[in-house]
Write a protein that holds these residues in place. Sequence first.
Motif, PDB file in Angstrom:
ATOM      1  N   ARG A  38       0.814  -1.202   0.000  1.00 50.40           N
ATOM      2  CA  ARG A  38       0.000   0.000   0.000  1.00 50.40           C
ATOM      3  C   ARG A  38       0.854   1.261   0.000  1.00 50.40           C
ATOM      4  O   ARG A  38       0.385   2.343  -0.315  1.00 50.40           O
ATOM      5  CB  ARG A  38      -0.928  -0.003   1.219  1.00 50.40           C
ATOM      6  CG  ARG A  38      -2.032  -1.055   1.117  1.00 50.40           C
ATOM      7  CD  ARG A  38      -2.882  -1.041   2.369  1.00 50.40           C
ATOM      8  NE  ARG A  38      -2.101  -1.433   3.539  1.00 50.40           N
ATOM      9  CZ  ARG A  38      -2.594  -1.443   4.780  1.00 50.40           C
ATOM     10  NH1 ARG A  38      -3.838  -1.053   5.005  1.00 50.40           N
ATOM     11  NH2 ARG A  38      -1.834  -1.822   5.782  1.00 50.40           N
ATOM     12  N   GLU A  39       2.098   1.147   0.397  1.00 48.02           N
ATOM     13  CA  GLU A  39       2.962   2.315   0.437  1.00 48.02           C
ATOM     14  C   GLU A  39       4.383   1.876   0.093  1.00 48.02           C
ATOM     15  O   GLU A  39       4.762   0.729   0.301  1.00 48.02           O
ATOM     16  CB  GLU A  39       2.917   2.966   1.818  1.00 48.02           C
ATOM     17  CG  GLU A  39       3.065   1.984   2.942  1.00 48.02           C
ATOM     18  CD  GLU A  39       2.626   2.570   4.272  1.00 48.02           C
ATOM     19  OE1 GLU A  39       2.673   1.831   5.267  1.00 48.02           O
ATOM     20  OE2 GLU A  39       2.249   3.750   4.333  1.00 48.02           O
ATOM     21  N   THR A  40       5.154   2.777  -0.467  1.00 49.25           N
ATOM     22  CA  THR A  40       6.510   2.471  -0.880  1.00 49.25           C
ATOM     23  C   THR A  40       7.434   2.502   0.336  1.00 49.25           C
ATOM     24  O   THR A  40       7.533   3.519   1.020  1.00 49.25           O
ATOM     25  CB  THR A  40       6.991   3.475  -1.928  1.00 49.25           C
ATOM     26  OG1 THR A  40       6.121   3.420  -3.057  1.00 49.25           O
ATOM     27  CG2 THR A  40       8.418   3.155  -2.352  1.00 49.25           C
ATOM     28  N   ALA A  64       8.082   4.856   5.492  1.00 49.09           N
ATOM     29  CA  ALA A  64       7.280   5.266   4.325  1.00 49.09           C
ATOM     30  C   ALA A  64       6.751   6.661   4.595  1.00 49.09           C
ATOM     31  O   ALA A  64       6.639   7.087   5.751  1.00 49.09           O
ATOM     32  CB  ALA A  64       6.141   4.286   4.073  1.00 49.09           C
ATOM     33  N   ARG A  65       6.410   7.387   3.532  1.00 45.47           N
ATOM     34  CA  ARG A  65       5.931   8.765   3.694  1.00 45.47           C
ATOM     35  C   ARG A  65       4.433   8.780   4.026  1.00 45.47           C
ATOM     36  O   ARG A  65       3.642   8.077   3.402  1.00 45.47           O
ATOM     37  CB  ARG A  65       6.201   9.579   2.431  1.00 45.47           C
ATOM     38  CG  ARG A  65       7.680   9.741   2.146  1.00 45.47           C
ATOM     39  CD  ARG A  65       7.963  10.800   1.099  1.00 45.47           C
ATOM     40  NE  ARG A  65       9.394  10.876   0.831  1.00 45.47           N
ATOM     41  CZ  ARG A  65      10.260  11.556   1.579  1.00 45.47           C
ATOM     42  NH1 ARG A  65       9.813  12.241   2.628  1.00 45.47           N
ATOM     43  NH2 ARG A  65      11.537  11.568   1.273  1.00 45.47           N
ATOM     44  N   ASN A  66       4.093   9.614   5.014  1.00 41.68           N
ATOM     45  CA  ASN A  66       2.687   9.790   5.338  1.00 41.68           C
ATOM     46  C   ASN A  66       2.066  10.842   4.418  1.00 41.68           C
ATOM     47  O   ASN A  66       2.711  11.322   3.481  1.00 41.68           O
ATOM     48  CB  ASN A  66       2.515  10.161   6.817  1.00 41.68           C
ATOM     49  CG  ASN A  66       3.229  11.464   7.179  1.00 41.68           C
ATOM     50  OD1 ASN A  66       3.600  12.252   6.315  1.00 41.68           O
ATOM     51  ND2 ASN A  66       3.416  11.675   8.467  1.00 41.68           N
ATOM     52  N   ARG A  67       0.836  11.233   4.698  1.00 37.77           N
ATOM     53  CA  ARG A  67       0.141  12.173   3.803  1.00 37.77           C
ATOM     54  C   ARG A  67       0.811  13.536   3.777  1.00 37.77           C
ATOM     55  O   ARG A  67       0.679  14.293   2.810  1.00 37.77           O
ATOM     56  CB  ARG A  67      -1.310  12.312   4.240  1.00 37.77           C
ATOM     57  CG  ARG A  67      -2.123  11.047   4.020  1.00 37.77           C
ATOM     58  CD  ARG A  67      -3.570  11.246   4.421  1.00 37.77           C
ATOM     59  NE  ARG A  67      -4.363  10.044   4.156  1.00 37.77           N
ATOM     60  CZ  ARG A  67      -5.662   9.941   4.427  1.00 37.77           C
ATOM     61  NH1 ARG A  67      -6.309  10.982   4.951  1.00 37.77           N
ATOM     62  NH2 ARG A  67      -6.301   8.818   4.165  1.00 37.77           N
ATOM     63  N   ALA A  68       1.532  13.842   4.841  1.00 41.78           N
ATOM     64  CA  ALA A  68       2.251  15.127   4.886  1.00 41.78           C
ATOM     65  C   ALA A  68       3.614  15.041   4.203  1.00 41.78           C
ATOM     66  O   ALA A  68       4.334  16.043   4.138  1.00 41.78           O
ATOM     67  CB  ALA A  68       2.425  15.577   6.335  1.00 41.78           C
ATOM     68  N   ARG A  70       6.114  13.138   5.211  1.00 37.23           N
ATOM     69  CA  ARG A  70       7.187  12.839   6.150  1.00 37.23           C
ATOM     70  C   ARG A  70       7.373  11.336   6.285  1.00 37.23           C
ATOM     71  O   ARG A  70       6.406  10.571   6.289  1.00 37.23           O
ATOM     72  CB  ARG A  70       6.872  13.439   7.522  1.00 37.23           C
ATOM     73  CG  ARG A  70       6.835  14.958   7.528  1.00 37.23           C
ATOM     74  CD  ARG A  70       6.541  15.499   8.912  1.00 37.23           C
ATOM     75  NE  ARG A  70       6.529  16.949   8.933  1.00 37.23           N
ATOM     76  CZ  ARG A  70       6.270  17.673  10.013  1.00 37.23           C
ATOM     77  NH1 ARG A  70       6.009  17.067  11.173  1.00 37.23           N
ATOM     78  NH2 ARG A  70       6.279  18.990   9.941  1.00 37.23           N
ATOM     79  N   LEU A  71       8.630  10.935   6.395  1.00 38.10           N
ATOM     80  CA  LEU A  71       8.916   9.518   6.572  1.00 38.10           C
ATOM     81  C   LEU A  71       8.576   9.094   7.990  1.00 38.10           C
ATOM     82  O   LEU A  71       8.937   9.768   8.959  1.00 38.10           O
ATOM     83  CB  LEU A  71      10.396   9.246   6.289  1.00 38.10           C
ATOM     84  CG  LEU A  71      10.830   9.306   4.829  1.00 38.10           C
ATOM     85  CD1 LEU A  71      12.349   9.231   4.720  1.00 38.10           C
ATOM     86  CD2 LEU A  71      10.185   8.180   4.015  1.00 38.10           C
ATOM     87  N   ARG A  72       7.891   7.984   8.114  1.00 37.58           N
ATOM     88  CA  ARG A  72       7.578   7.431   9.426  1.00 37.58           C
ATOM     89  C   ARG A  72       7.877   5.934   9.409  1.00 37.58           C
ATOM     90  O   ARG A  72       7.835   5.287   8.353  1.00 37.58           O
ATOM     91  CB  ARG A  72       6.097   7.659   9.764  1.00 37.58           C
ATOM     92  CG  ARG A  72       5.126   7.019   8.780  1.00 37.58           C
ATOM     93  CD  ARG A  72       3.687   7.297   9.148  1.00 37.58           C
ATOM     94  NE  ARG A  72       2.752   6.690   8.204  1.00 37.58           N
ATOM     95  CZ  ARG A  72       2.323   5.433   8.270  1.00 37.58           C
ATOM     96  NH1 ARG A  72       2.772   4.636   9.237  1.00 37.58           N
ATOM     97  NH2 ARG A  72       1.474   4.969   7.366  1.00 37.58           N
ATOM     98  N   PRO A  73       8.208   5.348  10.544  1.00 34.83           N
ATOM     99  CA  PRO A  73       8.533   3.914  10.577  1.00 34.83           C
ATOM    100  C   PRO A  73       7.337   3.059  10.156  1.00 34.83           C
ATOM    101  O   PRO A  73       6.203   3.321  10.569  1.00 34.83           O
ATOM    102  CB  PRO A  73       8.893   3.677  12.047  1.00 34.83           C
ATOM    103  CG  PRO A  73       9.279   5.017  12.572  1.00 34.83           C
ATOM    104  CD  PRO A  73       8.414   5.996  11.853  1.00 34.83           C
ATOM    105  N   GLY A 125      11.492  -6.395  -0.455  1.00 34.98           N
ATOM    106  CA  GLY A 125      12.120  -6.268  -1.762  1.00 34.98           C
ATOM    107  C   GLY A 125      12.907  -5.001  -1.980  1.00 34.98           C
ATOM    108  O   GLY A 125      13.524  -4.831  -3.042  1.00 34.98           O
ATOM    109  N   ARG A 126      12.916  -4.083  -1.017  1.00 34.49           N
ATOM    110  CA  ARG A 126      13.672  -2.832  -1.143  1.00 34.49           C
ATOM    111  C   ARG A 126      15.032  -3.013  -0.489  1.00 34.49           C
ATOM    112  O   ARG A 126      15.130  -3.406   0.674  1.00 34.49           O
ATOM    113  CB  ARG A 126      12.921  -1.686  -0.450  1.00 34.49           C
ATOM    114  CG  ARG A 126      11.566  -1.401  -1.057  1.00 34.49           C
ATOM    115  CD  ARG A 126      11.702  -0.643  -2.352  1.00 34.49           C
ATOM    116  NE  ARG A 126      10.398  -0.384  -2.973  1.00 34.49           N
ATOM    117  CZ  ARG A 126      10.212   0.375  -4.018  1.00 34.49           C
ATOM    118  NH1 ARG A 126      11.249   0.979  -4.584  1.00 34.49           N
ATOM    119  NH2 ARG A 126       9.005   0.555  -4.533  1.00 34.49           N
ATOM    120  N   ARG A 127      16.072  -2.692  -1.236  1.00 37.36           N
ATOM    121  CA  ARG A 127      17.418  -2.876  -0.701  1.00 37.36           C
ATOM    122  C   ARG A 127      17.748  -1.767   0.299  1.00 37.36           C
ATOM    123  O   ARG A 127      17.519  -0.574   0.043  1.00 37.36           O
ATOM    124  CB  ARG A 127      18.450  -2.882  -1.819  1.00 37.36           C
ATOM    125  CG  ARG A 127      19.855  -3.186  -1.316  1.00 37.36           C
ATOM    126  CD  ARG A 127      20.814  -3.459  -2.452  1.00 37.36           C
ATOM    127  NE  ARG A 127      22.157  -3.684  -1.940  1.00 37.36           N
ATOM    128  CZ  ARG A 127      23.206  -3.991  -2.703  1.00 37.36           C
ATOM    129  NH1 ARG A 127      23.056  -4.107  -4.019  1.00 37.36           N
ATOM    130  NH2 ARG A 127      24.393  -4.183  -2.161  1.00 37.36           N
TER     131      ARG A 127
END
Length: 459
Positions: A38-40, A64-68, A70-73, A125-127
Amino acid sequence: MLEPRLRTMWLANAASGAAAVAVRTPRPVFADRTRTPRETVVASDLELVTVTDHSAVLTWTTRARNRAGRLRPVPADTEVRITSADSRGAPRTWFFEGLRTPYHYAEIRGLEPGRSYRFEAYSDGRRAVPARTLVTRRSGTPESTGVFTTATPPPGRLIRTIALANDLHYGEPASGLFAGLFEGVRHGTDEYPEFMLHALLEDLRLPDRAADHLVVAGDLTDSGTAEQALGVRAQLDDWGELGRDYFVCRGNHDVRPPDETDHWGNVFHPRDRLLEYFAGGLRIIGLDTTRVRGAGGTLAPAQLAQLGELLRGEPERPTLIFGHHPVTRHAAVSNPGGPGFVLDRANAAALHRLYASAPGVFLHHSGHTHRNRRSRPDSGIGVEFLEVGAVKEYPGGYTLIRIYEGGYMVNFWKTRSESARRWSTRTRSQYLGLHPDHALGSCADRNHVVLRDFSGLSG
């Protein structure tokens, strides 16, 4: 009781290690790629923390980035692929854990001593890539080259394992406070020193660490109150017995003003007290390097005289010495606090003279700087001066000294509980994000082997 996730992690790692030993080429295990995320996911902060003769530890974080924006765990799976560095084939999955977490800890087992390996870490799958810090991005680091080499252990049997730790700061309300310049990072419960200490002691109980003794080099408390001293003593006593299983010395945070009661001294040891212990022929000496006021270190003349008497009495006996303040000129000029933050130069020179005439002294352990650093002695003596990162914040761990008949192996380990890994990740951001470059240290600072004759020691 062990935290359920930590127990599961250890059992899984032990099983994967046994399987790796049983077959030379482990069968690949691949994650389920049919799910549409659902999110990158962004996998970063990759660190090769520990490299032993048969294992390696990798950690990283997924966000992953939230709606604002910003990266969050965000939780993801944990995968490490490795192969021999001289192999032309692609790395294969050596470790996979489907239990999803943002704070990844992968301990790779079943490796061969003295061998180089190529590695890659993935989540969903993300390195994973290193953070934008020099300590892992500079040229030649394992994180930048994707290659590490396992240690060649000292010859002979394993005699004893000593855990070195420091800077618990039990009772501290915020991490990263500094001279009014930084307000620090706060935890929702203000109990992070407690669960970080618990994570340390829980780790040392497990058979893959199997520490015989724990040495804590100062700053057990945040301000030396009775409540803090009694609280940290209770947790340590639950692990072992003071003076037999664990040994402590005072740090500058354990000192109360001279007109107040010395609570730390009442719970542990009075001020300016040198303590000598023995563990199967190994001598362990604790020094009180604190001042009545100030962050810098010193040694009272009586304490220095007593140390000289002990070392002259048995100069050849294998001896590990610990005190809160770093000793060397290299430590003085390389820490952000400058020369006034470490042991004063007169007493540092006096220690070097004593160690020069006592060839049994092999290691001096200190804390205070909250970093992993192996500093150069001021003179040509065969003593390792080792600073160890803080327990209570990033990188959040301890060092194991495994003593063999033919030398010793040094390895720094991060604590493994979920709460400890979460807090260590948060406190990476301290001091405007510069804390990792200060605290983690180089791979060689954290992991190395020293050849030395310990054949006379008993187990």
